[in-house]
Enzyme design. Sequence first.
Site, short mmCIF file in Angstrom:
data_model
loop_
_atom_site.label_atom_id
_atom_site.label_comp_id
_atom_site.label_asym_id
_atom_site.label_seq_id
_atom_site.Cartn_x
_atom_site.Cartn_y
_atom_site.Cartn_z
N CYS A 118 0.85 -1.20 0.00
CA CYS A 118 0.00 0.00 0.00
C CYS A 118 0.88 1.25 0.00
O CYS A 118 1.56 1.52 -0.98
CB CYS A 118 -0.98 -0.03 1.17
SG CYS A 118 -2.36 1.15 0.98
N HIS A 221 -3.51 -4.81 0.38
CA HIS A 221 -2.95 -5.36 1.62
C HIS A 221 -3.02 -6.89 1.58
O HIS A 221 -3.97 -7.50 2.08
CB HIS A 221 -3.72 -4.83 2.83
CG HIS A 221 -3.36 -3.42 3.19
ND1 HIS A 221 -2.32 -3.12 4.03
CD2 HIS A 221 -3.89 -2.24 2.79
CE1 HIS A 221 -2.23 -1.80 4.17
NE2 HIS A 221 -3.17 -1.25 3.42
N GLU A 223 -1.57 -9.02 3.33
CA GLU A 223 -1.52 -9.66 4.64
C GLU A 223 -2.90 -10.09 5.14
O GLU A 223 -3.00 -10.91 6.07
CB GLU A 223 -0.84 -8.75 5.68
CG GLU A 223 -1.63 -7.52 6.09
CD GLU A 223 -1.48 -6.33 5.15
OE1 GLU A 223 -1.93 -5.23 5.53
OE2 GLU A 223 -0.92 -6.50 4.04
#
Length: 245
Positions: A118, A221, A223
């Site tokens: 990001c 993102h 994750e």
Amino acid sequence: MGISVSAYRPLIGVTLDVEQPGGYSRFPWYALRVNYMDAIVAAGGLPVALSHEPDIAAQIVARLDGLVVTGGAFDVDPVLFGAGDRHVTVTTKDRRTAFELGVVRAALDRDMPVLGICGGEQLLNVALGGSLIQHIPDRFPEALAHEQPNPRDEPGHTVSVDPGTLLARLVGRQTLSVNSAHHQAVDRIAPGAVRNAAAPDGVIEGIEHPGFRYCLGVQWHPEFLIDTGDRLIFDGLVAAALETR
């Protein structure tokens, strides 16, 4: 898939956000979502949080095998990419940015794997010599909602993956479903770097530099592991970090 738990786990530095007094503490404090660390551990890495020390950035990098530059609710100072103006929406965290520029440049000097996420992708582009769009709606009035209204652990839109890129080799897909939490984006791609993903409205969603072992930035993102391709991005980072040993 990630490496065996019995194997060596490469040390992956993870940059932190920083907040002023209030909320968690009456004093300044660092912050990071747990899922950044979880994703690295699941891929076989050993994550370590990095405090903001610009003066010793190179010494910190010397102890690492890989680097993740995280996102946050702030922007890269437009001065750093030669902009003559500053959009009213821009907010900065100058010490954090100075440190992140330092560790990114030190990591790339060693051909150490770097993953920008990001805002980290945007910083990576600036570190390499590129520029940013300061506010997407000004450049793309008909842009989709890049600051998605639904929760961040749900997809906000899709991205198309550019063939022949490192990202394409990692995920093995032409399209990914991603979340979206940004009002800025890559404008001029840094010299030597290439686009690896784009949103349906044309906004650049990822860059990489083929001159390095693993120099990859994504605007979403991963994750959160929303798409099966997200885990493969972290697997690739850890695999590349093992190659530096």
